[in-house]
Scaffold this active site. Structure first.
Site, mmCIF file in Angstrom:
data_model
loop_
_atom_site.group_PDB
_atom_site.id
_atom_site.type_symbol
_atom_site.label_atom_id
_atom_site.label_comp_id
_atom_site.label_asym_id
_atom_site.label_seq_id
_atom_site.Cartn_x
_atom_site.Cartn_y
_atom_site.Cartn_z
ATOM 1 N N LYS A 35 0.931 -1.402 -0.156
ATOM 2 C CA LYS A 35 -0.456 0.011 -0.153
ATOM 3 C C LYS A 35 1.245 0.838 -0.310
ATOM 4 O O LYS A 35 1.277 1.429 1.566
ATOM 5 C CB LYS A 35 -0.557 -0.099 1.233
ATOM 6 C CG LYS A 35 -1.678 0.800 1.136
ATOM 7 C CD LYS A 35 -2.693 1.059 2.918
ATOM 8 C CE LYS A 35 -4.066 1.899 2.338
ATOM 9 N NZ LYS A 35 -3.412 3.210 2.492
ATOM 10 N N CYS B 229 -27.237 15.339 23.092
ATOM 11 C CA CYS B 229 -28.129 16.342 23.555
ATOM 12 C C CYS B 229 -29.425 15.673 22.198
ATOM 13 O O CYS B 229 -29.001 16.388 21.035
ATOM 14 C CB CYS B 229 -27.648 17.505 22.992
ATOM 15 S SG CYS B 229 -29.003 19.303 23.067
#
EC number: 6.5.1.2
Length: 652
Positions: free
Chosen positions: A109, A413
């Site tokens: 890679k 929240c």
């Protein structure tokens, strides 16, 4: 103007001499670029004054005005990452469940920039960046300055290939030494240097910096049957192909290969950050297919990230657009992977509790995926105080009580009027991958919100010049640019809008897949969950999230407000016909066809909504069998798969 053109020509030629002949740059790249742009503009306006020795007339260097967008014919997907042997074994198990005899090709890679090269009759036509996988930038002139990319192939093929452009460690060292001597900021690492080079507007700078490439994929249809054959063909066509790879069916052998490469990583002339494991058979690759984000037939093992010790000084809690409250640690600064890190994510409250992380602790910091700084664990031997982490009970933005659902790891929240939640939603809507409203970033969004000018995304399209002019620091020219960007966003294709709405699990690629079928945002208001779940690459979680969102009355109101404001609701790409006879079916062609050739049959099936694959499995819905059909037909019979002939297909 004649005098100024002469001044610029002489000045730039001197700078070029210092850079190319003396190898001692006497001006920064950015200053050179500004002067070069000025010269080009003047020469275009007054062509009669262009001098023969103008740098714009020299062979070997072209100044570009910018980079045009380029839509990839064959999308570029990301790879699923793995960080352990267990994750590789899980990948192997998934593949072998479908194909027990599968073999793998393990490749390095390369830590560079993905590029796509398109050739027509053997000649290079387009070189492009990856971009978002669907739309990149046309950097053909810069690509042509990379010496190991052939302008003409050894065969007159029409082909699109993929690879990685990188900067060698030797070139990187030389460039940074020159930048240091010239008082310029040094590049953090070879990858950043390569990225900056590919986006140079002066192509001669690209030539000077000596980038190189490794090619690894034929994106266009190929006659090859195996990935290792593709690499051999690419090398035969004149491309650079990385010599380190291993073909095997054993994950043990792949792991040995990974460890061997990791041990010699520092001896290579270029940076790598892992090993990519691919199913070697292209037919199996086609059958395994893709998720929304990545191929199911490949995985990228990432080498362990560099780790450093740092002290947690404090913790900030921030509210995201979905209401999730995320903790971020403020640290004593450390150098990590070429950059200075002073903040790192703590993920969520469950992670903090699991690791027993406290303010004042010495912790191990690393870059997750070599990108995001994160805290790995606590160095318990260095704990010298017992200050427990204070977990907030109230939202840091609106003061509402936070909730911690049983099936979630984060605090949330749930106040729909929370200022931070609204602001993050607005920022997301304006972001590049969503509506791409240039200039409408976090700072201006915050000012607009605090001034009371915007409360939801529809309000963006009601903004006036006067609204912007009332904001601190916004002048008339900036206001005009912002309004122009807002107006331009109205014509975006609808997948941008769908992504911009910020619906859970609906990313940019999922948005495109959905609208390829439904074609219009308005159609989603009445879309059925089971219909959405049938779309290839999606599933029940995404379908449920989408239908729950659009079942809300507020969603219908918002869509109507956006439509009234002139925001485009239609998908501009090629639409999939969900009413087509074979929509959603996976079909395999086998045997000899008498009336249609294989490509004609494939085109017809796809036009009828089918996904055509190369091999039969339990996921196959239908097999079209011609004469002399062999093992695929027998396998279809054994699995009880529906079988039809060519005449049946022709009559559809």
């Amino acid at each position: 103007m004649k005098k100024r053109i002469k001044e610029l020509t002489d000045l730039l030629n001197r700078y070029r001499y210092d850079y190319y002949t003396k190898d001692a740059p006497s001006v920064s790249d950015s200053d050179y670029d500004k002067l070069y742009r000025e010269l080009v503009t003047l020469e275009q306006s007054y062509p009669e004054y262009v001098l023969q020795d103008s740098p714009t007339q020299q062979v070997g260097g072209t100044i570009l005005k910018g980079f045009e967008k380029y839509r990839h014919q064959y999308p570029l997907f990301s790879l699923q990452d793995a960080f352990s042997r267990e994750e590789l074994d899980a990948f192997d198990k998934r593949v072998k469940a479908e194909f027990p005899n599968a073999t793998y090709l393990a490749e390095l890679k390369i830590d560079g920039l993905s590029i796509s090269l398109s050739y027509e009759n053997g000649f290079l036509q387009v070189g492009a960046t990856r971009g978002d996988g669907n739309i990149g930038e046309n950097i053909t002139e810069n690509i042509k300055k990379i010496k190991d990319i052939p302008h003409q192939l050894s065969e007159p093929l029409t082909i699109t290939v993929r690879g990685e452009a990188y900067m060698s460690r030797q070139s990187f060292k030389a460039i940074n030494e020159a930048r240091q001597e010239n008082g310029e900021t040094e590049f953090a690492n070879p990858r950043n240097a390569a990225a900056g080079t590919l986006r140079q507007l002066d192509t001669s700078v690209v030539a000077k910096r000596q980038l190189a490439t490794f090619l690894y994929q034929e994106a266009s249809p190929t006659a090859r049957n195996q990935q290792n054959e593709v690499l051999a063909e690419l090398a035969g066509l004149g491309f650079s192909v990385n010599p380190y790879y291993q073909l095997t069916s054993s994950m043990d052998e792949i792991w040995d290969f990974i460890k061997t490469i990791e041990a010699k990583r520092d001896q290579l002339a270029y940076d790598i950050d892992g090993v990519v494991i691919k199913v070697n058979s292209l037919a199996m690759q086609e059958e395994l297919g893709f998720t929304v984000k990545a191929p199911r037939w490949a995985i990228a093992y990432k080498f362990p990230a560099e780790e450093k010790e740092a002290e947690i000084l404090s913790v900030d809690w921030t509210v995201g657009r979905t209401g999730v409250v995320t903790p971020t640690a403020n640290l004593t600064p450390v150098q990590l992977a070429g950059t200075t890190v002073s903040r790192a994510t703590l993920h969520n409250v469950d992670y903090i509790a699991e690791k027993d992380i406290r303010i004042g602790d010495t912790v191990i910091v690393y870059k997750a995926g070599d990108i995001i700084p994160a805290v790995l664990n606590v160095v318990m031997s260095k704990r010298n105080q017992q200050e427990v982490m204070l977990i907030p009970k109230l939202c840091p933005s609106c003061g509402s009580e936070l909730v911690h659902f049983e099936d979630e790891v984060a605090l949330r929240c749930i106040n729909p009027l929370c200022p931070s939640l609204i602001q993050r939603s607005l920022e997301h809507f304006a972001s590049r991958d969503a509506m791409n409203i240039t200039g409408l970033g976090p700072a201006i969004v915050e000012k607009l919100f605090l001034a009371g000018f915007v409360h939801d995304v529809a309000d963006i399209y009601q903004l006036t010049k006067e609204n912007f002019m009332q904001l601190d620091g916004i002048k008339e020219k900036s206001a005009d640019k912002l309004l122009a960007a807002i107006e331009a966003s109205k014509s975006n294709s609808a997948e941008k809008l769908l992504f911009g709405l910020g619906i859970r699990h609906i990313g940019s690629k999922v948005s495109r897949l959905i609208l390829e079928v439904y074609g219009d945002i308005s159609a989603l208001l009445t879309a059925k969950e089971e219909e959405i779940a049938r779309i290839d690459g999606l599933g029940s979680t995404i379908a449920q999230s989408l239908t729950q969102y659009f079942e809300q009355k507020t969603a219908a109101i918002l869509v109507d407000e956006l439509k009234t404001a002139g925001v485009n609701m239609h998908y501009s790409g090629q639409k999939v016909n969900s009413d087509a006879a074979l929509f959603g079916l996976t079909v395999v062609l086998t045997g000899k066809l008498n009336q249609l050739n294989r490509n004609e049959a494939k085109d017809k099936l796809e036009a009828l909504g089918a996904k055509v694959t190369g091999s039969v499995s339990k996921k196959t819905d239908l097999v079209i069998a011609g004469s002399d059909a062999g093992s695929k037909l027998e396998k279809a019979k054994s699995l009880g798969i529906r079988i039809e002939d060519e005449d049946w297909l022709r009559q559809l």
